[in-house]
Design a protein around this motif. Sequence first.
Motif, PDB file in Angstrom:
ATOM      1  N   ASN A 172     -11.525  20.259  53.270  1.00 35.25           N
ATOM      2  CA  ASN A 172     -10.774  20.676  54.452  1.00 35.25           C
ATOM      3  C   ASN A 172      -9.643  21.529  53.913  1.00 35.25           C
ATOM      4  O   ASN A 172      -8.612  21.011  53.466  1.00 35.25           O
ATOM      5  N   ILE A 173      -9.870  22.836  53.920  1.00 34.36           N
ATOM      6  CA  ILE A 173      -8.973  23.729  53.196  1.00 34.36           C
ATOM      7  C   ILE A 173      -7.559  23.725  53.783  1.00 34.36           C
ATOM      8  O   ILE A 173      -6.572  23.632  53.049  1.00 34.36           O
ATOM      9  N   LEU A 174      -7.428  23.809  55.109  1.00 36.27           N
ATOM     10  CA  LEU A 174      -6.098  23.892  55.706  1.00 36.27           C
ATOM     11  C   LEU A 174      -5.271  22.634  55.445  1.00 36.27           C
ATOM     12  O   LEU A 174      -4.075  22.709  55.167  1.00 36.27           O
ATOM     13  N   GLU A 175      -5.897  21.463  55.532  1.00 44.34           N
ATOM     14  CA  GLU A 175      -5.172  20.213  55.304  1.00 44.34           C
ATOM     15  C   GLU A 175      -5.213  19.782  53.848  1.00 44.34           C
ATOM     16  O   GLU A 175      -4.613  18.771  53.472  1.00 44.34           O
ATOM     17  N   ARG A 176      -5.936  20.556  53.025  1.00 45.83           N
ATOM     18  CA  ARG A 176      -6.053  20.291  51.589  1.00 45.83           C
ATOM     19  C   ARG A 176      -6.545  18.869  51.321  1.00 45.83           C
ATOM     20  O   ARG A 176      -5.936  18.116  50.564  1.00 45.83           O
ATOM     21  N   ILE A 177      -7.637  18.532  51.975  1.00 47.04           N
ATOM     22  CA  ILE A 177      -8.286  17.234  51.804  1.00 47.04           C
ATOM     23  C   ILE A 177      -9.624  17.443  51.117  1.00 47.04           C
ATOM     24  O   ILE A 177     -10.404  18.324  51.507  1.00 47.04           O
ATOM     25  N   LEU A 178      -9.885  16.649  50.084  1.00 50.77           N
ATOM     26  CA  LEU A 178     -11.146  16.742  49.351  1.00 50.77           C
ATOM     27  C   LEU A 178     -11.989  15.511  49.639  1.00 50.77           C
ATOM     28  O   LEU A 178     -11.479  14.387  49.674  1.00 50.77           O
ATOM     29  N   GLN A 179     -13.269  15.705  49.831  1.00 46.70           N
ATOM     30  CA  GLN A 179     -14.230  14.617  49.891  1.00 46.70           C
ATOM     31  C   GLN A 179     -14.978  14.625  48.564  1.00 46.70           C
ATOM     32  O   GLN A 179     -15.562  15.644  48.180  1.00 46.70           O
ATOM     33  N   VAL A 180     -14.920  13.498  47.853  1.00 38.63           N
ATOM     34  CA  VAL A 180     -15.539  13.439  46.527  1.00 38.63           C
ATOM     35  C   VAL A 180     -16.519  12.274  46.466  1.00 38.63           C
ATOM     36  O   VAL A 180     -16.336  11.242  47.121  1.00 38.63           O
ATOM     37  N   GLU A 181     -17.560  12.456  45.676  1.00 37.71           N
ATOM     38  CA  GLU A 181     -18.561  11.414  45.460  1.00 37.71           C
ATOM     39  C   GLU A 181     -18.404  10.904  44.037  1.00 37.71           C
ATOM     40  O   GLU A 181     -18.532  11.668  43.083  1.00 37.71           O
ATOM     41  N   LEU A 182     -18.070   9.629  43.909  1.00 36.40           N
ATOM     42  CA  LEU A 182     -17.844   9.048  42.596  1.00 36.40           C
ATOM     43  C   LEU A 182     -19.131   9.067  41.783  1.00 36.40           C
ATOM     44  O   LEU A 182     -20.215   8.745  42.284  1.00 36.40           O
TER      45      LEU A 182
END
Length: 275
Positions: free
Chosen positions: A239-249
């Motif tokens: 989520n570029i505007l909110e600078r949120i990353l979704q990551v898979e461990l």
Amino acid sequence: MYNVIGVRFKKAGKIYYFDPNGFHIENDSCVIVETVRGVEYGQVVIANKKVDEHDVVLPLRKVIRVADERDRLIVEENKEAAVTAFDTCLQKVSEHGLEMKLVDVEFTFDRNKVIFYFTADGRVDFRELVKDLASIFKTRIELRQIGVRDEAKMLGGIGPCGRMLCCSTFLGDFEPVSIKMAKDQNLSLNPTKISGLCGRLMCCLKYENDEYETAKEQLPDIGETIQTSNGSAKVVGLNILERILQVELTGQEKVIEYTWEELLQEGVVSAQTTE
């Protein structure tokens, strides 16, 4: 430093600097100035201020006078005359069988010139049309071919967002807009969804582009591997505007969300591009 005022001649038009010529002129006042087109009536949108030499085009033209009620009446008369001129020109265009679309007509303040704005797919031989118009209006005639963006700016309308067109309400100049801006913002590349009434890419794609470019420089790309407090993880969403990353461990079928600030504060973030 130069003392100047900023003047607009059309709503949402470009702002031009003039020498106030000793007048102290407030915003929203109207003035009579001499331009390359002749004597014109314009509205002051920037009151007296000092600007650097590189911000002005020299020599600065001077304000002739502050406009009064009589000048305003002349402007209204010119607008009424332009309506008649529009109909006359339409008739002549039809008589000559010219492939052109008349968009607008404008008289200069002193009626020294009549400007006819039109669009066309290619070049138009309008020499005979000019002769006819000159014999009717007894003044200088200018036919100016404009693009579709200028046409939308002149005519106005309601955009896909439901608001009045930006170009006809507040944008003074058109800025370049590219398909890359739509890609960076993860927008649909369907032309019908990212094009304005003019058929060109919407001007609003430019508004947030700098923010997206800055964020993309800071954030890892999808597919990159980063180190987090929970171990190595692969970026699967942004989520570029909110600078949120979704990551898979790594080694786990578990997706976690992090803000970029959280990762920086933990001091554990480091990007490693996966091959």
